[in-house]
Design an enzyme around this catalytic site. Structure first.
Site, PDB file in Angstrom:
ATOM      1  N   HIS A  46       0.970  -1.367   0.045  1.00 45.86           N
ATOM      2  CA  HIS A  46       0.085   0.090   0.036  1.00 45.86           C
ATOM      3  C   HIS A  46       0.960   1.151  -0.017  1.00 45.86           C
ATOM      4  CE1 HIS A  46      -3.210   2.778   1.162  1.00 45.86           C
ATOM      5  NE2 HIS A  46      -4.031   1.937   0.697  1.00 45.86           N
TER       6      HIS A  46
ATOM      7  N   ASP B 249      -7.668  -5.490   0.115  1.00 43.30           N
ATOM      8  CA  ASP B 249      -8.332  -6.638  -1.037  1.00 43.30           C
ATOM      9  C   ASP B 249      -7.911  -7.949  -0.848  1.00 43.30           C
ATOM     10  OD1 ASP B 249      -9.706  -4.387  -2.331  1.00 43.30           O
ATOM     11  OD2 ASP B 249      -7.829  -3.580  -3.012  1.00 43.30           O
TER      12      ASP B 249
HETATM   13  N1  ACO Z   1       4.156  -7.804  -4.510  1.00 50.26           N
HETATM   14  C1  ACO Z   1       5.552  -7.779  -4.723  1.00 50.26           C
HETATM   15  N2  ACO Z   1       6.252  -6.863  -4.646  1.00 50.26           N
HETATM   16  C2  ACO Z   1       5.641  -5.504  -4.537  1.00 50.26           C
HETATM   17  C3  ACO Z   1       4.266  -5.644  -4.155  1.00 50.26           C
HETATM   18  C4  ACO Z   1       3.534  -6.793  -4.445  1.00 50.26           C
HETATM   19  N3  ACO Z   1       2.004  -6.564  -4.200  1.00 50.26           N
HETATM   20  N4  ACO Z   1       3.821  -4.247  -3.806  1.00 50.26           N
HETATM   21  C5  ACO Z   1       5.081  -3.392  -3.930  1.00 50.26           C
HETATM   22  N5  ACO Z   1       5.858  -4.351  -4.237  1.00 50.26           N
HETATM   23  C6  ACO Z   1       7.626  -3.980  -4.134  1.00 50.26           C
HETATM   24  C7  ACO Z   1       7.944  -3.191  -5.577  1.00 50.26           C
HETATM   25  O1  ACO Z   1       8.101  -4.359  -6.535  1.00 50.26           O
HETATM   26  C8  ACO Z   1       9.088  -2.274  -5.251  1.00 50.26           C
HETATM   27  O2  ACO Z   1      10.083  -2.987  -5.152  1.00 50.26           O
HETATM   28  P1  ACO Z   1      11.505  -2.351  -5.426  1.00 50.26           P
HETATM   29  O3  ACO Z   1      11.912  -1.377  -4.406  1.00 50.26           O
HETATM   30  O4  ACO Z   1      12.461  -3.662  -5.357  1.00 50.26           O
HETATM   31  O5  ACO Z   1      11.356  -1.799  -6.701  1.00 50.26           O
HETATM   32  C9  ACO Z   1       8.407  -1.835  -3.695  1.00 50.26           C
HETATM   33  O6  ACO Z   1       7.772  -2.961  -3.247  1.00 50.26           O
HETATM   34  C10 ACO Z   1       7.799  -0.886  -3.702  1.00 50.26           C
HETATM   35  O7  ACO Z   1       6.516  -0.820  -4.610  1.00 50.26           O
HETATM   36  P2  ACO Z   1       5.864   0.199  -5.401  1.00 50.26           P
HETATM   37  O8  ACO Z   1       5.038  -0.394  -6.591  1.00 50.26           O
HETATM   38  O9  ACO Z   1       7.253   1.528  -5.780  1.00 50.26           O
HETATM   39  O10 ACO Z   1       4.797   1.161  -4.374  1.00 50.26           O
HETATM   40  P3  ACO Z   1       3.718   1.984  -4.534  1.00 50.26           P
HETATM   41  O11 ACO Z   1       3.562   2.800  -3.160  1.00 50.26           O
HETATM   42  O12 ACO Z   1       4.053   2.644  -5.619  1.00 50.26           O
HETATM   43  O13 ACO Z   1       2.519   0.990  -4.864  1.00 50.26           O
HETATM   44  C11 ACO Z   1       0.569  -0.578  -4.632  1.00 50.26           C
HETATM   45  C12 ACO Z   1       1.570   0.712  -3.963  1.00 50.26           C
HETATM   46  C13 ACO Z   1       0.153   0.231  -6.252  1.00 50.26           C
HETATM   47  C14 ACO Z   1      -0.553  -0.762  -3.859  1.00 50.26           C
HETATM   48  C15 ACO Z   1       1.647  -1.847  -4.875  1.00 50.26           C
HETATM   49  O14 ACO Z   1       1.955  -2.270  -3.437  1.00 50.26           O
HETATM   50  C16 ACO Z   1       0.889  -2.931  -5.638  1.00 50.26           C
HETATM   51  O15 ACO Z   1       1.024  -2.887  -6.670  1.00 50.26           O
HETATM   52  N6  ACO Z   1       0.224  -3.808  -4.848  1.00 50.26           N
HETATM   53  C17 ACO Z   1      -0.441  -4.846  -5.622  1.00 50.26           C
HETATM   54  C18 ACO Z   1      -1.810  -4.292  -5.925  1.00 50.26           C
HETATM   55  C19 ACO Z   1      -2.895  -4.038  -4.986  1.00 50.26           C
HETATM   56  O16 ACO Z   1      -3.054  -4.968  -4.106  1.00 50.26           O
HETATM   57  N7  ACO Z   1      -3.441  -2.988  -4.829  1.00 50.26           N
HETATM   58  C20 ACO Z   1      -4.420  -2.533  -4.071  1.00 50.26           C
HETATM   59  C21 ACO Z   1      -3.905  -1.431  -3.297  1.00 50.26           C
HETATM   60  S1  ACO Z   1      -5.139  -0.800  -1.881  1.00 50.26           S
HETATM   61  C22 ACO Z   1      -6.245  -0.342  -2.455  1.00 50.26           C
HETATM   62  O17 ACO Z   1      -6.472   0.409  -3.775  1.00 50.26           O
HETATM   63  C23 ACO Z   1      -7.747  -0.262  -2.080  1.00 50.26           C
END
Ligand code: ACO
Length: 402
Positions: A280, A337
């Site tokens: 998140h 979620d």
């Molecule tokens: N699985 C694996 N790795 C992840 C995940 C995940 N679900 N989420 C983040 N990471 C990793 C990224 O690869 C990144 O790694 P790095 O630093 O080695 O490049 C690091 O964690 C940071 O992730 P970002 O994508 O930069 O974080 P951001 O804050 O931009 O994204 C998000 C947040 C979009 C929610 C992300 O965690 C994600 O894609 N999660 C999966 C989708 C999801 O569950 N979305 C629902 C969100 S809650 C809502 O909307 C109600």
């Protein structure tokens, strides 16, 4: 990081902040989140207390009007929302023109936008009575539209509302009842769904809410603004994640159910492989909503006698994640979620309905945020800047010279 440019001479210094990681777009009195501590409060009330004691319409009132309603205020609000649940017959015809296979989120956003054409008397964004009318109409008709998108996907007719029932109870009846047959919703399902809607009701400046605000900042009406919010919510990185989680679990199960192998693919960052329902932007601790949903998944599935192997798989994935350095170092925890889809599935909803249910729950938050913005003297049209990185000035060349 932040890139600072002095190239924009008209405004002086401009910051580049991809994804708005460090930019507050507004001041707000509605929802408080402390992502490090895992705290969420609506108008100051902890989400845990509201989830346990309140109801969805009471929370809607709280978010929109800023205070918990007196019993008389709540009665009047519920009565008004109930009374507007029926849609115009021409609107029903319009809803029937979408193809059967249409994704419910596309139908839902189109339908909410189209509502504005049926209620031209509710479009003035600055007249408080008109805004209140649009608020009630949207809350009431989103319930009808959400039940309709479920029925339409199965080729079933829309059912008319029953004003004697509560918001969630009648939503379930309109969604699942067989025409002309008695339907009594299971009280376990009614209270679990009510709680899920409360948990989704607002979450400050997330992607869809920011969208609602930016559309509204041009003084577009409430219907146009929240329809845009539905579109923003549909993406798999936002509300679409609940559907994506179930698809992910089903796929892992179909491939033999090897959680460790799947987690290795996630950590190897195989293209397109993420642990959906994890991570998140704001929570760097357990999402407090996910903690409530996880408990509810246990009790609802047990009460419904729904022994879902996918719940065990989800628990297994979480267990691996919580003791794995990849997830620990990045502070990745289950978000709201991760477990919701399993509950919706046990209630009888198809995967495509999961995100529409999120939209139904988020509607009060979008409305509250739009109303707060419209009455905030600080509001200006949303118009971010950019740092131009394209070609410098060059002369046009005709086709023969290219
Ligand atoms: N699985 C694996 N790795 C992840 C995940 C995940 N679900 N989420 C983040 N990471 C990793 C990224 O690869 C990144 O790694 P790095 O630093 O080695 O490049 C690091 O964690 C940071 O992730 P970002 O994508 O930069 O974080 P951001 O804050 O931009 O994204 C998000 C947040 C979009 C929610 C992300 O965690 C994600 O894609 N999660 C999966 C989708 C999801 O569950 N979305 C629902 C969100 S809650 C809502 O909307 C109600």
């Amino acid at each position: 990081g932040i890139v600072v440019s002095s190239l924009l001479r008209d405004t002086g210094m401009v910051t580049v902040d991809p994804g708005f990681m460090n930019t507050a777009s507004c001041e707000s009195k509605i929802t408080y989140i402390d992502g490090d501590e895992g705290i969420l409060r609506y108008r100051g009330y902890p989400i845990e207390q509201l989830a346990e004691h309140s109801t969805f319409l009471e929370v809607a009132y709280l978010l929109i009007h800023g205070a918990l309603p007196t019993p008389a205020e709540l009665d009047a609000f519920e009565e008004r929302v109930n009374r507007h649940t029926l849609v115009h017959e021409d609107f029903r015809t319009f809803m029937g023109t979408f193809p059967r296979h249409a994704h419910p989120m596309a139908v839902m956003s189109s339908a909410i936008n189209a509502l504005s054409t049926f209620y031209p008397e509710s479009l003035d964004p600055f007249d408080p009575e008109t805004v209140e009318l649009a608020t009630v109409l949207i809350l009431a008709k989103t319930r009808t539209i959400t039940s309709y998108v479920h029925r339409a996907s199965k080729g079933e007719p829309l059912l008319y509302p029953d004003y004697s029932r509560g918001y969630v109870e009648d939503f379930l009846r309109m969604t699942f009842a067989v025409p002309y047959q008695q339907y009594e919703a299971d009280p376990v399902v009614v209270s679990a769904l009510d709680q899920l809607l409360i948990l989704h009701a607002d979450h400050e400046q997330n992607c869809s809410t920011s969208t609602v605000r930016i559309v509204g900042s041009s003084q577009a009406n409430l219907y146009a603004s929240v329809a845009a919010g539905i579109n923003a919510l549909s993406g798999p990185l936002h509300g679409g994640a609940n559907e994506a989680v179930l698809k992910m679990l089903t796929e892992i199960q179909a491939n033999g159910g090897d959680a460790t192998d799947f987690m290795k693919r996630v950590k190897d960052k195989e293209p397109g492989v993420r642990l959906m329902g994890f991570g998140h932007r704001v929570y760097k601790n357990y999402d407090p909503r996910a903690a409530i949903v996880k408990k509810s998944a246990d009790s609802v599935l047990e009460a419904l006698g729904h022994n879902d192997e996918l719940l065990d798989l989800a628990r297994g994935l979480e267990e691996i994640a919580l003791s794995d350095d990849y997830f620990i170092s990045r502070k990745l925890y289950p978000n709201v979620d991760f477990y919701t889809g399993l509950i919706y599935k046990a209630m009888g909803f198809s995967e495509e309905m999961f995100t529409p249910l999120f939209a139904l729950g988020r509607m009060p938050g979008w409305i509250a945020q739009w109303r707060e913005m419209m009455t905030d003297p600080q509001t200006k049209i949303g118009r971010p800047r950019q740092i131009y990185t394209g070609a410098t000035a060059r002369d046009y060349v005709g086709p023969d010279a290219r």
